[in-house]
Design an enzyme around this catalytic site. Structure first.
Site, PDB file in Angstrom:
ATOM      1  N   GLY A   8     -44.890  17.317 -26.192  1.00  0.00           N
ATOM      2  CA  GLY A   8     -43.488  16.951 -26.032  1.00  0.00           C
ATOM      3  C   GLY A   8     -42.647  17.522 -27.149  1.00  0.00           C
ATOM      4  N   ALA A   9     -41.502  18.142 -26.789  1.00  0.00           N
ATOM      5  CA  ALA A   9     -40.638  18.782 -27.791  1.00  0.00           C
ATOM      6  C   ALA A   9     -39.208  18.280 -27.671  1.00  0.00           C
ATOM      7  CB  ALA A   9     -40.694  20.304 -27.640  1.00  0.00           C
ATOM      8  N   GLY A  10     -39.062  16.949 -27.678  1.00  0.00           N
ATOM      9  CA  GLY A  10     -37.737  16.357 -27.674  1.00  0.00           C
ATOM     10  C   GLY A  10     -37.294  16.041 -29.086  1.00  0.00           C
ATOM     11  N   GLY A  12     -38.166  13.756 -30.924  1.00  0.00           N
ATOM     12  CA  GLY A  12     -39.298  13.331 -31.741  1.00  0.00           C
ATOM     13  C   GLY A  12     -40.324  14.429 -31.905  1.00  0.00           C
ATOM     14  N   ALA A  35     -43.021  20.772 -21.373  1.00  0.00           N
ATOM     15  CA  ALA A  35     -42.976  21.107 -19.952  1.00  0.00           C
ATOM     16  C   ALA A  35     -42.046  22.269 -19.645  1.00  0.00           C
ATOM     17  CB  ALA A  35     -42.555  19.878 -19.145  1.00  0.00           C
ATOM     18  N   CYS A 160     -32.827   1.462 -21.890  1.00  0.00           N
ATOM     19  CA  CYS A 160     -31.885   2.325 -22.597  1.00  0.00           C
ATOM     20  C   CYS A 160     -30.499   2.075 -22.010  1.00  0.00           C
ATOM     21  CB  CYS A 160     -32.303   3.782 -22.424  1.00  0.00           C
ATOM     22  SG  CYS A 160     -31.349   4.944 -23.401  1.00  0.00           S
ATOM     23  N   GLY A 321     -32.943   7.056 -32.173  1.00  0.00           N
ATOM     24  CA  GLY A 321     -33.354   8.265 -32.886  1.00  0.00           C
ATOM     25  C   GLY A 321     -33.895   8.001 -34.273  1.00  0.00           C
ATOM     26  N   CYS A 354     -27.600   3.078 -34.162  1.00  0.00           N
ATOM     27  CA  CYS A 354     -27.047   3.916 -33.103  1.00  0.00           C
ATOM     28  C   CYS A 354     -25.582   4.227 -33.358  1.00  0.00           C
ATOM     29  CB  CYS A 354     -27.197   3.204 -31.757  1.00  0.00           C
ATOM     30  SG  CYS A 354     -26.651   4.196 -30.351  1.00  0.00           S
ATOM     31  N   LYS A 389     -20.481  11.270 -34.149  1.00  0.00           N
ATOM     32  CA  LYS A 389     -21.444  11.691 -33.127  1.00  0.00           C
ATOM     33  C   LYS A 389     -21.277  13.165 -32.798  1.00  0.00           C
ATOM     34  CE  LYS A 389     -24.006  10.439 -29.152  1.00  0.00           C
ATOM     35  NZ  LYS A 389     -24.528   9.347 -28.346  1.00  0.00           N
TER      36      LYS A 389
END
Length: 427
Positions: A8-10, A12, A35, A160, A321, A354, A389
């Site tokens: 996974g390369a999000g 995190g 993916a 979420c 995050g 957040c 943001k």
């Protein structure tokens, strides 16, 4: 030489790959598997869905940046994890053998749990991926041409909620800019027991503040609700009382709808015996390590975290995050320590922080720790959050292209809040 594979390369997984590479040195191999071949900054998807951002603004190709840092990259899905053999089976049959596996896949989006939901073959949109956000924007433009009722919210079992509020407020701001807000009623439909619960049991006066903001924008809401099915142009919603009993059935017509789904674990991860809970989330100990497989660690949305409290309609706890960043840091320290023959000692800071955009203003919250009772429970609104943001989006993408190992969320949020430590924020 040890081989560490990050799945996974999000927000995190990509930092985990950079941090792992920097921590382990050249004597060990680091491989990143994802993916698709691009990174997407998911927090910006609400902006994409109204045309305030494009795909090009929030995505970039992964390979050139990670390979420059000595990280191998494979852009394929994983069909199966054979944990007993330390092996991943990729789409097409290719196998990858690991010494350590870090699971940071994010969730599977469980649209199938509500008949008629979802952007593929269903009647609701999503902002969980850039593909979904682009599809939502295309349909939103039809609403601009032919205005009608919009429903925004979160399905039963969702964990979420922040992006749903963000999107409702961003829609309101965009429609006002287009001078057609008076033609577009907006209703918030959420499984939360009250507005501003956020899956956290509320933070500070989030209930009062969020109710005020919805009223100010003439956005109606239905809480304690469970969407039972969706048809073309019509949503069926069961509203519950505190005992979980259905007290009212709603049939809501709509022109456009964005409903966040509940999450599950991705199939390859959920299919490993003893790795996950019944929803497919990875069961971990206090060191982010699998409770069954001692060479598997996990971080992010794919980790099993119990709900903050029992609610009439099920809700889950969010993973923000900052929390994910501390999970990644703990994992890197623990794997590095094991390879050096040291004890596993590093733990994540399970705090919820957040910055939420509200179109032309914003709201920030800090919950230390995430599960009450808390040392700090703080929730504030201001245009500075909206600007922060925007700034963080650019800051984080720039850091990921550089391969920086600095803790992005912690550094930026402390600066935005004007404190040296998070426990000082309430002062």
């Amino acid at each position: 030489m040890a081989h560490v594979v990050i799945l996974g390369a999000g927000t995190g997984g990509l930092p985990a790959a950079y941090d792992m590479r920097a921590a382990l040195g050249n004597e060990h191999k680091v491989t990143l598997i994802h993916a698709v071949d691009y990174f997407q900054f998911v927090p910006s998807n609400p902006w994409v869905a109204v045309g305030w951002r494009s795909r090009a603004d929030i995505t970039f190709p992964i390979r050139p940046y990670v390979e420059k840092k000595g990280i191998a990259f494979i852009a394929k899905t994983v069909d199966k994890i054979v944990a007993e053999e330390n092996t991943l089976v990729l789409a097409g049959g290719e196998k990858v053998v690991y010494d350590y596996l870090v699971i940071a896949t994010g969730p599977k989006l469980a649209f199938d749990e509500v008949p008629g939901a979802g952007p593929l073959g269903g009647h609701t949109h999503s902002i969980c991926t850039v593909d979904h956000a682009e599809k939502a924007y295309a349909d939103y433009l039809n609403v601009v041409k032919d205005p009608g009722h919009i429903i925004v919210g979160a399905m039963g079992g969702a964990s979420c909620f922040g992006p749903a509020y963000e999107f409702a407020f961003i829609l309101d701001a965009d429609l006002r800019k287009r001078r057609i807000r008076n033609k577009v009623p907006i209703t918030m439909v959420t499984s939360e027991p009250y507005v501003g619960h956020l899956g956290l049991g509320g933070v500070g006066d989030s209930k009062g503040l969020m109710e005020h903001e919805l009223r100010e924008r003439h956005i109606k809401w239905i809480t304690n609700s469970k969407v039972t099915k969706v048809e073309s142009g019509k949503m069926f919603v069961a509203e519950h009382n505190e005992k979980g009993e259905v007290v009212k059935e709603h049939e809501l017509p709509f022109r456009f709808s964005m409903m966040l789904p509940s999450f599950k674990g991705v199939d390859a991860v959920a299919g490993v015996e003893g790795l996950c809970n019944p929803r497919g989330f990875v069961l971990i100990d206090e060191y982010q390590r699998s409770k069954k497989y001692k060479n598997i660690f996990s971080a992010g949305v794919c980790v099993a975290i119990p709900p903050v409290e029992t609610t009439p309609v099920p809700t889950g706890a969010p993973k923000t995050g900052y929390m994910i960043e501390t999970m990644v840091t703990a994992i890197v320290h623990n794997i590095k320590g094991e390879l050096e023959g040291k004890d596993t000692t590093a733990k994540a800071s399970w705090n919820a922080i957040c910055l939420a955009d509200m179109g032309d203003t914003g709201a920030a919250f800090v919950a230390l720790p995430q599960i009450p009772p808390r040392n700090v429970s703080w929730f504030k609104k201001g245009k500075w959050v909206h600007l922060a943001k925007i700034g963080f989006e650019k800051y984080f993408i720039r850091k990921m292209k550089k391969g920086s190992t600095e803790p992005a969320f912690e550094k930026f949020i402390l600066k935005a809040l004007g404190v040296e430590r998070l426990d000082q924020v309430s002062k």
